[in-house]
Design an enzyme around this catalytic site. Structure first.
Site, PDB file in Angstrom:
ATOM      1  N   ARG A 198       0.849  -1.182   0.000  1.00 18.79           N
ATOM      2  CA  ARG A 198       0.000   0.000   0.000  1.00 18.79           C
ATOM      3  C   ARG A 198       0.889   1.238   0.000  1.00 18.79           C
ATOM      4  NH1 ARG A 198      -2.205  -3.395   4.103  1.00 18.79           N
ATOM      5  NH2 ARG A 198      -4.325  -4.154   3.645  1.00 18.79           N
ATOM      6  N   LYS A 231      -2.129  -1.404   7.274  1.00 17.32           N
ATOM      7  CA  LYS A 231      -3.423  -0.770   7.546  1.00 17.32           C
ATOM      8  C   LYS A 231      -3.958  -1.209   8.896  1.00 17.32           C
ATOM      9  CE  LYS A 231      -7.902  -0.044   5.255  1.00 17.32           C
ATOM     10  NZ  LYS A 231      -8.702  -0.436   4.058  1.00 17.32           N
ATOM     11  N   HIS A 309      -2.387   2.162  -6.452  1.00 19.10           N
ATOM     12  CA  HIS A 309      -2.952   0.983  -5.776  1.00 19.10           C
ATOM     13  C   HIS A 309      -3.188  -0.166  -6.747  1.00 19.10           C
ATOM     14  CE1 HIS A 309      -4.564  -0.609  -2.051  1.00 19.10           C
ATOM     15  NE2 HIS A 309      -5.585  -1.126  -2.720  1.00 19.10           N
ATOM     16  N   ARG A 312      -0.772  -2.959  -6.501  1.00 23.91           N
ATOM     17  CA  ARG A 312      -1.080  -3.973  -5.485  1.00 23.91           C
ATOM     18  C   ARG A 312      -2.063  -4.996  -6.048  1.00 23.91           C
ATOM     19  NH1 ARG A 312      -1.169  -4.931   0.155  1.00 23.91           N
ATOM     20  NH2 ARG A 312      -3.233  -5.328   1.042  1.00 23.91           N
ATOM     21  N   HIS A 335      -4.092  -9.334   4.136  1.00 19.35           N
ATOM     22  CA  HIS A 335      -5.548  -9.289   4.195  1.00 19.35           C
ATOM     23  C   HIS A 335      -6.050 -10.191   5.320  1.00 19.35           C
ATOM     24  CE1 HIS A 335      -6.036  -7.946  -0.274  1.00 19.35           C
ATOM     25  NE2 HIS A 335      -5.920  -6.924   0.553  1.00 19.35           N
ATOM     26  N   TYR A 344      -9.256  -8.392  -5.198  1.00 17.48           N
ATOM     27  CA  TYR A 344      -8.084  -7.842  -5.861  1.00 17.48           C
ATOM     28  C   TYR A 344      -7.669  -8.653  -7.084  1.00 17.48           C
ATOM     29  CZ  TYR A 344      -6.824  -4.457  -2.219  1.00 17.48           C
ATOM     30  OH  TYR A 344      -6.795  -3.388  -1.371  1.00 17.48           O
TER      31      TYR A 344
END
Length: 369
Positions: A198, A231, A309, A312, A335, A344
């Site tokens: 990220r 995150k 992004h 990713r 994740h 994704y």
């Protein structure tokens, strides 16, 4: 520094007991509401940036409604949502703002606090919940991003990084300034892709976050990255994880060795541990990262819908196409749920055809002659 009155001091200023009226009671109550709500969020260990963003949303709605919280009505929320839609805000952004206002209203009307009593005594009106099931946006889909945002193909990845390298070579050949920054940027974006990072994770890397892996001693300190700014969620600190370099992306090592061994030192970072320093001996900013990627993508002639992004997304997709297990990919990108990783993933038609061909081959071997 505290810029608001706590409830006990507010009562004294408003003189609810003495009967003496405050000069600007509405402003005093409003500012104390916001300040006390901020304190309540700090008690939950929410990040200051999160708290500031929420307060900003409440202030923005207050300005739009033209009234204080004890005068808000559900119709104000209806009009505000229509306003946001007219500005073409993303559905996720609209839902996020509605959620913030819903939480704020719930705080105001909670019996654990005195805001209903204070507003009733001072204004003859009380706050209410204006975000209701029938006037707020529901989360009905796992992915609400723009359909145009996607993973880059292998050819697009090669085109992007070839162009980034050519900028370095051109700047050196022409004797222009910016060659060192171009080298840094090229390696920075290659790192984002090679480890599926990220934006904040990329920016937060330090030189000592480069790690070895006993399984591939020949790669030295370039076999893994320790990500410390993952995150966070629900008031937690940033999540950490170690991302392993995979053999298919080991081409990243040569460029990183050049950057660490030669390029980075030319910025004279001193004691700054940042992997991507600037001429001012600071980390590159998030805004700079976005701006430089946009410029590279545009100059390379790639789809305008592609963002940083998307690298990713590309990493997840390409690992699946290389044949890595879903669980491994999920751990690599940090994740919590496999369903997020699935969002994704956007494998190519060639990959799907190959999987189908393998399945048909296995099926045919099982057919009875």
């Amino acid at each position: 520094m505290q810029h608001f009155l706590d409830v006990s001091n507010l009562r004294q200023v408003l003189s609810l007991d003495s009967g003496t009226a405050a000069l600007h009671p509405d402003e005093a109550v409003y500012e104390s509401m916001l300040g006390s709500w901020e304190q309540q969020q700090r008690s939950r260990s929410l990040a200051e940036a999160t708290i500031e963003g929420r307060t900003s949303t409440v202030r923005h709605f207050t300005d739009y409604a033209g009234s204080y919280p004890w005068k808000w009505q559900a119709s104000d929320m209806d009009e505000y949502t229509s306003h946001m839609r007219s500005k073409r805000l993303a559905i996720s952004t609209i839902r996020q703002r509605q959620g913030i206002l819903q939480v704020f209203c719930s705080y105001l009307i909670s019996p654990d606090y005195d805001w209903v009593e204070i507003c009733e005594a001072q204004f003859g009106e009380t706050p209410s919940q204006i975000c209701l099931p029938w006037n707020t946006t529901k989360h009905v889909a796992d992915y609400e991003g723009l359909p145009a945002k996607r993973a880059l193909t292998f050819d697009e990845i090669e085109m992007l990084f070839n162009y980034a390298d050519s900028r370095v070579e051109t700047a050196i050949r022409d004797g222009r300034k910016g060659a060192l920054a171009a080298l840094r940027d090229a390696q920075m974006f290659k790192t984002a892709y090679a480890f599926g990072l990220r934006r904040a994770e990329l920016r937060g890397l330090d030189i000592h976050d480069l790690h070895a892996n006993a399984r591939v001693p020949q790669w030295g300190q370039y076999a893994a990255l320790h990500v410390r700014w993952g995150k966070s969620s629900k008031g937690s600190t940033p999540k950490r994880r170690t991302v392993l370099l995979i053999p298919e992306l080991s081409w990243w090592i040569d460029g990183m060795q050049q950057w660490v061994g030669e390029g980075r030192a030319l910025f004279a970072p001193g004691e700054l541990p940042a992997l991507w320093p600037t001429e001012r001996k600071t980390r590159v900013s998030l805004e700079y990262i976005d701006r430089r990627f946009t410029a590279l993508r545009r100059e390379a002639g790639l789809d305008p819908a592609l963002t940083l992004h998307c690298l990713r997304h590309s990493y997840v997709t390409h690992l699946i196409e290389y044949g890595y297990a879903d669980r491994f990919v999920q751990e690599q990108v940090g994740h919590q749920h496999s369903s997020t990783t699935a969002i994704y993933t956007s494998v190519s038609g060639d990959y799907k055809n190959r999987i189908l061909a393998d399945a048909l081959s296995r099926f045919n071997t099982l057919e009875v002659p």
